[in-house]
Design a protein around this motif. Structure first.
Motif: not given
Length: 663
Positions: A498-510
């Motif tokens: 999932r991707s969104h312009p407002a996302d600031r999530v690191e791969p490790a967090e996902r």
């Protein structure tokens, strides 16, 4: 053979002429696991199973075996075929995470799916019990025990005071009426569940065995046990010391939390966990500090005590849903990783119109507490568009997507009509902060939560809000909703793409979020086709999981690879052995899904022009067959020459032969 973490073995013990030991007498007569396990349990707990004594009452017993397994036993009085007084026992054996103390207490009515065995006649092999079969019964049982707590306040205060005085002792407690042991144990666990780990008990017994931390008896018989650390106590006796005062205040705060709901019932346990930060802290000292904090946040007021006798066994009204007994820290108001030192889950309700008597609303600046290790943020509820702070992604237990580790602790939810100003999707779009988004999710229907979660345009932060709300509700969901959630999670590839312009999530967090989501949304219902419903759907779910893991293993995206490693390295992930074997042998091919497809990795796009250069050099040798026509012409000329020479030779022979005849 190692048991699946979600599987539970069941064993029946009674007097029988064909028990497993081959002799006439009391012993195991039916079981689902290995025969050796049934024999070993009987040898180690035979005295509790037979329950010799002047009187035998129904009892619920929880033991902890040396191998780490938890055992829950329901023991009933029974008359054997010879007319003698005996007992009949139905036992569940599984991991302590599945058969936690709170879950076992919630099963006291023994109404879980599959519990109605003909215990007096059953013999031989029994089916394995899956964790899912216990969920609804646990929620109903714990709701009933919550409703009975106001009727056992005096007994609960007395037992709690004894525990505060001597937390390392074993206790034999007087229960003359026989109806206070279960709610007292439940209240004790609801308050001390996070700081006290020795939850072995028998709600009625005459044998004061060292294996039991709490034993309830109807009357004192003979001398006290010779165990130096076992203490006999009457919960109604009073000493008037500090332990009693602290116990009374803790019970009062807990009962107020149950009355008010909205997660207030978790405040006492969470505050105790915060104050008992190290094992060296005396339990009484931690309890005194917790009372001081609770008194500051929740001013004292009288609570109802000991209702009419007929109300003591009244079950709670239907509606509240169960959640985890051991996990008191529910999903946080904010998607960032929760603060493990927080005293209790924050409220997200709008500000009340009258002076609050509980926590301040979320829009107010947070109160400063010296016991917090992390300074409070200047804005308790950050706006949705802003980045969330960094979180320790290496710790999967800190994931905001972590749901109830195990079912059992009920949760009060708001009821009432859905808001008229729009659906869940519209309310989430209009939410100015996480608190408003959570309020919208709490008031939405179960189907709306799943429908909006399917929207791939949803920002990750709002998806976190929906996942947290689903985690709160899932212990009360039926099988169909659980399967729908499982299929949604697998179909969306654990939301790692999932991707969104407002996302600031690191791969490790996902990856950490995906692993946490798997534990409670996929694993418990992954194998329900075995001995349960959804056989074909379960097989398809296993196949989907196998395809996902194969795809994650070769994916160029770090979040997908991280999810693969977390799932295959976790022994309790519930991934079938056949899937793991195919992954190890490399026999499982990566499957491409139509939704959502893997975005092509950018670093492989550049070498594309080099492909013609790499493949063309091998083509020049292809004109080599061109000389073939000359070879065909040369072969034809040779045939002509041979023919001419042959004709000349024939003519010479004719001439020679003719000259010979003329002579």
């Amino acid at each position: 053979m190692e048991r699946n973490p979600d599987e539970i073995d069941q064993i029946v013990f009674r007097w029988d002429s064909e028990n497993v030991s081959g002799t006439t007498g009391f012993g195991p007569v039916a079981w689902s696991g290995a025969r050796e396990d049934a024999e070993g349990l009987f040898q180690g707990a035979g005295a509790l199973l037979r329950a010799s004594g002047d009187e035998t009452r129904p009892a619920l017993i929880r033991l902890q075996r040396r191998g780490g397994e938890a055992v829950l036993i329901r023991r009933l009085p029974w008359t054997d075929p010879g007319g003698g007084a005996s007992t009949i026992c139905h036992a569940l054996v599984g991991s302590p995470e599945v058969l936690g103390a709170g879950t076992c207490l919630g099963l006291h009515a023994w109404t879980w799916s599959g519990a109605d065995l003909p215990l007096a006649r059953v013999r031989g092999a029994l089916p394995t019990v899956w964790e899912e079969a216990l969920l609804e019964a646990v929620g109903r049982g714990q709701a009933e025990l919550d409703a009975r707590l106001p009727g056992v306040v005096d007994e609960l205060v007395g037992v709690m005071a004894e525990l505060l005085r001597r937390p390392d002792d074993r206790f034999t407690l007087l229960d003359e009426t026989g109806d206070t042991s279960l709610p007292v144990l439940w209240g004790l666990h609801s308050i001390f569940g996070s700081v006290y780990r020795r939850w072995t008990f028998a709600t009625h017994d005459t044998a004061e065995l060292p294996a039991l931390r709490f034993v309830f008896v109807s009357r004192w018989t003979g001398a006290a046990s010779r165990n130096t650390d076992r203490r006999r106590a009457d919960p109604l006796e009073r000493l008037g010391d500090a332990a009693e005062s602290v116990a009374a205040r803790l019970v009062e705060h807990h009962l107020r939390g149950l009355e008010e709901g909205d997660n207030r019932e978790f405040a006492v346990d969470a505050t105790l966990r915060q104050c008992h930060s190290t094992p060296r802290t005396p339990l009484l000292t931690a309890a005194q500090a917790a009372v001081a904090q609770l008194d500051r946040r929740f001013p004292a007021r009288p609570v109802s005590r000991r209702p009419a006798e007929e109300d003591r066994t009244t079950a709670a009204p239907p509606g509240p849903s169960p959640t985890e007994p051991a996990r008191r820290e529910l999903p946080r108001t904010e998607p960032p990783r929760p603060d493990p030192t927080r005293a209790d889950p924050p409220r997200t309700d709008p500000p009340p119109t009258e002076p609050p008597r509980t926590e301040a609303p979320r829009v107010d600046p947070p109160r400063t507490e010296p016991s917090r290790s992390v300074p409070p943020s200047p804005t308790p509820v950050p706006p949705l568009p802003k980045d969330r702070p960094a979180r320790p992604a290496a710790d999967p237990t800190a994931s905001p997507w972590a749901g109830p580790a195990k079912p059992g602790r009920r949760l009060r939810r708001r009821r009432g009509p859905a808001p008229k100003e729009g659906g869940l999707g519209a309310r989430l779009d209009q939410a100015a902060n996480v608190g408003e988004a959570q309020a919208a999710a709490r008031e939405a229907a179960d189907s709306d939560l799943l429908a909006v979660l399917r929207d791939r345009r949803l920002p990750y932060r709002l998806a976190t809000v929906l996942v947290q709300e689903i985690a709160r509700r899932i212990p009360a969901w039926n099988r169909a909703l659980r399967h729908e959630l499982r299929d949604l999670v697998l179909g969306e590839a654990y939301f790692v793409y999932r991707s969104h312009p407002a996302d600031r999530v690191e791969p490790a967090e996902r990856a950490a979020d995906a692993a946490a989501l798997h534990r409670w949304a996929v694993r418990p219902v992954l194998g329900t086709g075995r001995g349960g419903s959804g056989g074909r759907n379960a097989e398809r779910a296993v196949a989907d999981l196998a395809e996902l893991l194969a795809r994650f293993r070769t994916s160029p995206h770090p979040a997908a690879r991280g999810t693969f490693l977390k799932l295959v390295r976790d022994e309790r992930s519930g991934v079938p052995e056949s899937v793991l074997r195919s992954l190890v042998l490399g026999g499982q091919k990566a499957a491409e899904r139509d939704h959502p497809p893997d975005p092509p990795p950018p670093r492989r796009a550049a070498p594309a022009p080099a492909e013609p250069v790499a493949t063309r050099p091998a083509e020049p040798p292809s004109p080599a067959p061109a000389p073939a026509p000359p070879r065909q012409e040369r072969s034809k000329d040779g045939m002509v020459v041979v023919s001419v020479l042959g004709a000349v030779l024939v003519l010479l022979l004719i001439v020679i032969f003719a000259s010979f005849l003329t002579r």
